[in-house]
Scaffold this motif. Sequence first.
Motif, PDB file in Angstrom:
ATOM      1  N   ILE A  67       0.852  -1.192   0.000  1.00 60.42           N
ATOM      2  CA  ILE A  67       0.000   0.000   0.000  1.00 60.42           C
ATOM      3  C   ILE A  67       0.887   1.241   0.000  1.00 60.42           C
ATOM      4  CG2 ILE A  67      -1.617   1.356   1.367  1.00 60.42           C
ATOM      5  CD1 ILE A  67      -3.174  -1.019   1.829  1.00 60.42           C
ATOM      6  N   GLN A  68       0.648   2.116  -0.959  1.00 60.70           N
ATOM      7  CA  GLN A  68       1.419   3.345  -1.101  1.00 60.70           C
ATOM      8  C   GLN A  68       0.977   4.379  -0.066  1.00 60.70           C
ATOM      9  OE1 GLN A  68       3.864   3.802  -3.428  1.00 60.70           O
ATOM     10  NE2 GLN A  68       3.591   1.666  -4.015  1.00 60.70           N
ATOM     11  N   THR A  69       1.856   5.307   0.222  1.00 59.02           N
ATOM     12  CA  THR A  69       1.505   6.414   1.107  1.00 59.02           C
ATOM     13  C   THR A  69       0.382   7.206   0.453  1.00 59.02           C
ATOM     14  OG1 THR A  69       3.754   6.575   1.953  1.00 59.02           O
ATOM     15  CG2 THR A  69       2.354   8.518   2.224  1.00 59.02           C
ATOM     16  N   PRO A  70      -0.738   7.393   1.161  1.00 65.98           N
ATOM     17  CA  PRO A  70      -1.850   8.117   0.552  1.00 65.98           C
ATOM     18  C   PRO A  70      -1.487   9.588   0.290  1.00 65.98           C
ATOM     19  CG  PRO A  70      -2.404   7.385   2.790  1.00 65.98           C
ATOM     20  CD  PRO A  70      -1.026   6.932   2.499  1.00 65.98           C
ATOM     21  N   ALA A  71      -1.977  10.103  -0.806  1.00 62.80           N
ATOM     22  CA  ALA A  71      -1.788  11.521  -1.120  1.00 62.80           C
ATOM     23  C   ALA A  71      -2.890  12.298  -0.410  1.00 62.80           C
ATOM     24  CB  ALA A  71      -1.873  11.739  -2.621  1.00 62.80           C
ATOM     25  N   LEU A  72      -2.482  13.238   0.431  1.00 67.22           N
ATOM     26  CA  LEU A  72      -3.460  14.046   1.159  1.00 67.22           C
ATOM     27  C   LEU A  72      -3.936  15.198   0.293  1.00 67.22           C
ATOM     28  CD1 LEU A  72      -1.777  14.169   4.670  1.00 67.22           C
ATOM     29  CD2 LEU A  72      -3.583  12.636   3.867  1.00 67.22           C
ATOM     30  N   ARG A  73      -5.132  15.670   0.608  1.00 71.42           N
ATOM     31  CA  ARG A  73      -5.715  16.774  -0.164  1.00 71.42           C
ATOM     32  C   ARG A  73      -4.802  17.989  -0.083  1.00 71.42           C
ATOM     33  NH1 ARG A  73      -9.473  17.398   3.925  1.00 71.42           N
ATOM     34  NH2 ARG A  73     -10.685  15.712   3.076  1.00 71.42           N
ATOM     35  N   ARG A  74      -4.777  18.695  -1.156  1.00 67.43           N
ATOM     36  CA  ARG A  74      -3.924  19.878  -1.283  1.00 67.43           C
ATOM     37  C   ARG A  74      -4.274  20.907  -0.214  1.00 67.43           C
ATOM     38  NH1 ARG A  74      -3.153  22.814  -7.037  1.00 67.43           N
ATOM     39  NH2 ARG A  74      -1.353  24.021  -6.455  1.00 67.43           N
ATOM     40  N   THR A  83      -3.502  20.613   2.994  1.00 69.27           N
ATOM     41  CA  THR A  83      -3.523  20.015   4.331  1.00 69.27           C
ATOM     42  C   THR A  83      -2.212  20.369   5.038  1.00 69.27           C
ATOM     43  OG1 THR A  83      -4.886  18.179   3.573  1.00 69.27           O
ATOM     44  CG2 THR A  83      -3.688  17.849   5.623  1.00 69.27           C
ATOM     45  N   PRO A  84      -2.286  20.953   6.248  1.00 65.77           N
ATOM     46  CA  PRO A  84      -1.065  21.381   6.925  1.00 65.77           C
ATOM     47  C   PRO A  84      -0.305  20.242   7.612  1.00 65.77           C
ATOM     48  CG  PRO A  84      -2.954  21.932   8.252  1.00 65.77           C
ATOM     49  CD  PRO A  84      -3.483  21.345   6.971  1.00 65.77           C
ATOM     50  N   LEU A  85      -0.720  19.024   7.402  1.00 64.42           N
ATOM     51  CA  LEU A  85      -0.052  17.875   8.002  1.00 64.42           C
ATOM     52  C   LEU A  85       0.582  17.021   6.918  1.00 64.42           C
ATOM     53  CD1 LEU A  85      -2.849  16.896  10.547  1.00 64.42           C
ATOM     54  CD2 LEU A  85      -0.768  18.172  11.017  1.00 64.42           C
ATOM     55  N   GLN A  86       1.606  16.282   7.284  1.00 63.74           N
ATOM     56  CA  GLN A  86       2.270  15.401   6.330  1.00 63.74           C
ATOM     57  C   GLN A  86       2.408  14.011   6.929  1.00 63.74           C
ATOM     58  OE1 GLN A  86       6.133  16.978   5.504  1.00 63.74           O
ATOM     59  NE2 GLN A  86       6.617  17.314   7.644  1.00 63.74           N
ATOM     60  N   LEU A  87       2.619  13.027   6.066  1.00 67.77           N
ATOM     61  CA  LEU A  87       2.741  11.637   6.482  1.00 67.77           C
ATOM     62  C   LEU A  87       4.181  11.174   6.333  1.00 67.77           C
ATOM     63  CD1 LEU A  87      -0.406  10.148   4.707  1.00 67.77           C
ATOM     64  CD2 LEU A  87      -0.217  10.998   7.052  1.00 67.77           C
ATOM     65  N   LEU A  88       4.660  10.444   7.340  1.00 67.45           N
ATOM     66  CA  LEU A  88       5.988   9.863   7.317  1.00 67.45           C
ATOM     67  C   LEU A  88       5.837   8.367   7.574  1.00 67.45           C
ATOM     68  CD1 LEU A  88       9.112  10.199   7.366  1.00 67.45           C
ATOM     69  CD2 LEU A  88       8.894  10.465   9.837  1.00 67.45           C
ATOM     70  N   LEU A 144      -9.108   6.556  17.371  1.00 68.35           N
ATOM     71  CA  LEU A 144     -10.076   7.649  17.281  1.00 68.35           C
ATOM     72  C   LEU A 144     -11.176   7.361  16.277  1.00 68.35           C
ATOM     73  CD1 LEU A 144      -7.677  10.730  17.409  1.00 68.35           C
ATOM     74  CD2 LEU A 144      -8.837   9.561  19.283  1.00 68.35           C
ATOM     75  N   GLY A 145     -10.917   6.454  15.341  1.00 69.42           N
ATOM     76  CA  GLY A 145     -11.941   6.095  14.371  1.00 69.42           C
ATOM     77  C   GLY A 145     -11.357   5.491  13.117  1.00 69.42           C
ATOM     78  N   ASP A 146     -12.219   4.804  12.352  1.00 66.59           N
ATOM     79  CA  ASP A 146     -11.860   4.211  11.060  1.00 66.59           C
ATOM     80  C   ASP A 146     -12.589   4.980   9.971  1.00 66.59           C
ATOM     81  OD1 ASP A 146     -10.471   2.361  12.511  1.00 66.59           O
ATOM     82  OD2 ASP A 146     -11.799   0.691  12.089  1.00 66.59           O
ATOM     83  N   PHE A 147     -11.867   5.259   8.878  1.00 67.79           N
ATOM     84  CA  PHE A 147     -12.394   6.104   7.811  1.00 67.79           C
ATOM     85  C   PHE A 147     -12.089   5.491   6.453  1.00 67.79           C
ATOM     86  CE2 PHE A 147     -11.260   8.564  11.495  1.00 67.79           C
ATOM     87  CZ  PHE A 147     -12.353   9.383  11.703  1.00 67.79           C
ATOM     88  N   TRP A 148     -12.931   5.758   5.471  1.00 72.68           N
ATOM     89  CA  TRP A 148     -12.700   5.298   4.103  1.00 72.68           C
ATOM     90  C   TRP A 148     -11.696   6.187   3.386  1.00 72.68           C
ATOM     91  CZ3 TRP A 148     -13.674   0.610   2.974  1.00 72.68           C
ATOM     92  CH2 TRP A 148     -14.752  -0.041   3.533  1.00 72.68           C
ATOM     93  N   SER A 149     -11.431   7.349   3.928  1.00 72.73           N
ATOM     94  CA  SER A 149     -10.529   8.309   3.297  1.00 72.73           C
ATOM     95  C   SER A 149      -9.382   8.648   4.247  1.00 72.73           C
ATOM     96  CB  SER A 149     -11.326   9.573   2.965  1.00 72.73           C
ATOM     97  OG  SER A 149     -10.495  10.692   2.859  1.00 72.73           O
ATOM     98  N   ALA A 150      -8.150   8.661   3.721  1.00 77.93           N
ATOM     99  CA  ALA A 150      -7.001   9.065   4.528  1.00 77.93           C
ATOM    100  C   ALA A 150      -7.160  10.523   4.960  1.00 77.93           C
ATOM    101  CB  ALA A 150      -5.710   8.871   3.746  1.00 77.93           C
ATOM    102  N   ASP A 151      -7.730  11.359   4.094  1.00 81.97           N
ATOM    103  CA  ASP A 151      -7.949  12.766   4.434  1.00 81.97           C
ATOM    104  C   ASP A 151      -8.870  12.902   5.643  1.00 81.97           C
ATOM    105  OD1 ASP A 151      -6.430  14.317   2.491  1.00 81.97           O
ATOM    106  OD2 ASP A 151      -7.790  13.469   1.004  1.00 81.97           O
ATOM    107  N   ASP A 152      -9.934  12.098   5.693  1.00 80.40           N
ATOM    108  CA  ASP A 152     -10.857  12.168   6.822  1.00 80.40           C
ATOM    109  C   ASP A 152     -10.174  11.727   8.117  1.00 80.40           C
ATOM    110  OD1 ASP A 152     -12.848  13.076   5.145  1.00 80.40           O
ATOM    111  OD2 ASP A 152     -13.854  11.125   4.973  1.00 80.40           O
ATOM    112  N   ALA A 153      -9.348  10.695   8.050  1.00 80.83           N
ATOM    113  CA  ALA A 153      -8.634  10.211   9.233  1.00 80.83           C
ATOM    114  C   ALA A 153      -7.639  11.259   9.722  1.00 80.83           C
ATOM    115  CB  ALA A 153      -7.924   8.898   8.919  1.00 80.83           C
ATOM    116  N   VAL A 154      -6.936  11.907   8.799  1.00 78.47           N
ATOM    117  CA  VAL A 154      -5.976  12.951   9.163  1.00 78.47           C
ATOM    118  C   VAL A 154      -6.716  14.154   9.743  1.00 78.47           C
ATOM    119  CG1 VAL A 154      -4.319  14.600   8.204  1.00 78.47           C
ATOM    120  CG2 VAL A 154      -4.164  12.181   7.606  1.00 78.47           C
ATOM    121  N   ASP A 155      -7.855  14.517   9.177  1.00 85.91           N
ATOM    122  CA  ASP A 155      -8.660  15.615   9.740  1.00 85.91           C
ATOM    123  C   ASP A 155      -9.110  15.283  11.161  1.00 85.91           C
ATOM    124  OD1 ASP A 155      -8.395  17.269   7.565  1.00 85.91           O
ATOM    125  OD2 ASP A 155     -10.386  16.822   6.729  1.00 85.91           O
ATOM    126  N   CYS A 156      -9.430  14.037  11.416  1.00 83.85           N
ATOM    127  CA  CYS A 156      -9.799  13.630  12.769  1.00 83.85           C
ATOM    128  C   CYS A 156      -8.649  13.916  13.737  1.00 83.85           C
ATOM    129  CB  CYS A 156     -10.173  12.146  12.781  1.00 83.85           C
ATOM    130  SG  CYS A 156     -10.530  11.491  14.425  1.00 83.85           S
TER     131      CYS A 156
END
Length: 87
Positions: A10-17, A19-24, A70-82
């Motif tokens: 599974i590739q690192t998900p691309a977050l919505r443009r 978004t002030p957070l990044q994934l490592l 904190l929760g399960d989401f269908w979207s990486a963006d929604d999980a990061v927003d959480c």
Amino acid sequence: MSLTIAPSSIQTPALRRGTPLQLLAVGNGRWRVMDAAGRIAGHLDALLDPRGVRYRARRYHPGSRAFRDLGDFWSADDAVDCLRFAR
């Protein structure tokens, strides 16, 4: 229905443009979610579901020395927003 941790393919998900957070990447299907200052907001886990990939938002709780889901989401963006807004 059971969820399992996703394989390393599974590739690192691309977050919505904007978004002030990044994934490592820190493991198989796991990413540390960090802000621009390098502070950790939590972790994002990819989970396999019969209907697709789900993303779990997790945060470390020092008092119990454990991660809390904190929760399960269908979207990486929604999980990061959480993680972003549940401070």
